[in-house]
Structures are given as structure tokens and as C-alpha cells.
Design an enzyme around this catalytic site. Structure first.
Site, PDB file in Angstrom:
ATOM      1  CG  HIS A   9      -8.347  17.219  -0.501  1.00  0.00           C
ATOM      2  ND1 HIS A   9      -8.553  15.870  -0.694  1.00  0.00           N
ATOM      3  CD2 HIS A   9      -8.402  17.421   0.841  1.00  0.00           C
ATOM      4  CE1 HIS A   9      -8.718  15.275   0.469  1.00  0.00           C
ATOM      5  NE2 HIS A   9      -8.633  16.191   1.422  1.00  0.00           N
ATOM      6  CG  HIS A 149      -7.429  19.562   4.487  1.00  0.00           C
ATOM      7  ND1 HIS A 149      -6.803  18.534   3.824  1.00  0.00           N
ATOM      8  CD2 HIS A 149      -6.542  20.604   4.499  1.00  0.00           C
ATOM      9  CE1 HIS A 149      -5.588  18.921   3.455  1.00  0.00           C
ATOM     10  NE2 HIS A 149      -5.409  20.163   3.857  1.00  0.00           N
TER      11      HIS A 149
END
Length: 233
Positions: A9, A149
Site C-alpha cells: 500500500h 503489507h
């Protein structure tokens, strides 16, 4: 051969100084939104059979930018969610660096269990299982993207490289970076790691060629090319 693009992200206000973990309501900031737009533009030449995201907002927002204008919608899979940091969630990294567990996380992560949270080994197991499940669901000709992540991506890469989880801190996954793994019948190949720029032409699946039925391999790369391979022109 199934090709998986692992995208971390984009930046948030908490990225860096604070361990966000599963803190709700952590959205991309302006820098992160620009990163998401940039990676979406860079990946535009690739056809994606699916876009899968961690359920956390910062990943869904990054994935949504990549999905814009494509005929696929973003699907979520909790197994690509952030590590459950438990009592460490929301705490400053400078403060956490003083904890005895910090050294374990850095040097012996396979033994790290976050207080009130997950073990890093459990995170790797669920994330790798998710990749294998999506590979099987989409098929060997698929190219798909997972937005997740840093620690989750690093754990998947460690598995693909066949290295112990204790080595995963040697792998980097910067915000909005692209890491690419191609899964073949014999073993995975790491095509890119922590890529933050450049074209994607070499990620387009190669044309079909006849198989070597005796060896179960394809000439186009289900196993390593002799001499390292010619690369791209």
C-alpha cells in the site's frame, strides 16, 4: 505459470513512525494517493485476472486505484491482512525498539510472537496459503495482483526464495513497491523485488510453446535458463 504481483500500500500518516497494524481508519495520505495513481499507471499495460486486497483501508484504496478502468473489481482476503501486532499496535517504533522482543523480531523472527497478537510464522503460513489458493483458483495462465503489507510481502518472498523466515528482514518492500513472483510446476521465480519504477513489458506472459513431457518443464521458463537467461531487449 501463474504470475503474482505483490504491491505494498501507499504511504499513510502513520507509515514509518508508528506501527499501524490493524488500527481502523488508517487511510492513504496525499503522498500515498499519488503513489497509488503512479503504480496504477505503471501497471496499466498488464492484463490482470484478479485484484485481491488486504481488508485494511490503505490497501483497499491502493488496490482501487489500480482497478480503476479495468474489468475486474477488488476482492478482499483477510489472509493478506497486516500482521496482528497485538499490544504493539499503535505504538511508536522508537518506543518499541527498546522492547526485548524487538531484537527477536530482527534476528530470529520465526520465534517472534507479539503480545496479544500473532506469531510471524503464523502470518507467513496464512499468506502463503492464500497465494497458493488463489493460484489454484485462477489457474496456471493467470496474472493477478495482491495489495498487502510490508511484513506480509516479505514473508511471501522468503517462502518463494526457499529461505528461512529468519532471513526475511533482509528483504525490503517499500510503500507502493511492486514485487513479482512467477509460480511454475517446479518452483517459484522472483522476477522483481521492491520495484518502484520502470516498465513492465517483461512481465507479460510468454507465448505458448511445446512442453518437454519427459522433464515436465516448458522451454519458456518453468525452470531456470542456462547461463542466466537473455533478459529483455
Amino acid at each position: 505459470m501463474t504470475t503474482v504481483l505483490l504491491v505494498r500500500h501507499g504511504l499513510t500518516a502513520m507509515t514509518g513512525p508508528v506501527l499501524a497494524g490493524w488500527t481502523p481508519g488508517v487511510h492513504l495520505d496525499e503522498r500515498g494517493r499519488e503513489q497509488a495513481r503512479a503504480v496504477a499507471e505503471r501497471l496499466a499495460p498488464l492484463e490482470l485476472d484478479a485484484i485481491v486486497s488486504s481488508p485494511l483501508e490503505r490497501c483497499r484504496e491502493t488496490a482501487a486505484a489500480i482497478a480503476q478502468g479495468r474489468p475486474v473489481s477488488v476482492q478482499t482476503d483477510d489472509r493478506f491482512g497486516e500482521c496482528g501486532y497485538g499490544d504493539w499496535t499503535g505504538r511508536p517504533l522508537k518506543e518499541l525498539a527498546e522492547e526485548p522482543l524487538w531484537r527477536v523480531v530482527q534476528a530470529h523472527p520465526s520465534a517472534a510472537v507479539f503480545p496479544g497478537g500473532e506469531a510471524l510464522a503464523e502470518v507467513q503460513n496464512r499468506a502463503v496459503r492464500a497465494v497458493r489458493d488463489w493460484n489454484e483458483r485462477l489457474g496456471e495462465k493467470a496474472t493477478y495482483l495482491v495489495c498487502s503489507h510490508g511484513d506480509v510481502i516479505k514473508a511471501i518472498v522468503a517462502d518463494a526464495l526457499g529461505v528461512h523466515l529468519d532471513q526475511f528482514q533482509r528483504i525490503t518492500a517499500d510503500p507502493a513497491s511492486v514485487t513479482v513472483i512467477r509460480y511454475t510446476p517446479l518452483r517459484p521465480f522472483l522476477l522483481r523485488a521492491n520495484d518502484v519504477g520502470g516498465g513492465v513489458a517483461n512481465l507479460v506472459p510468454p507465448p505458448e510453446v511445446s512442453e518437454d513431457r519427459d522433464g515436465g518443464e516448458t522451454i519458456t521458463g518453468s525452470d531456470a535458463a542456462v547461463g542466466g537467461g537473455p533478459g529483455t531487449t
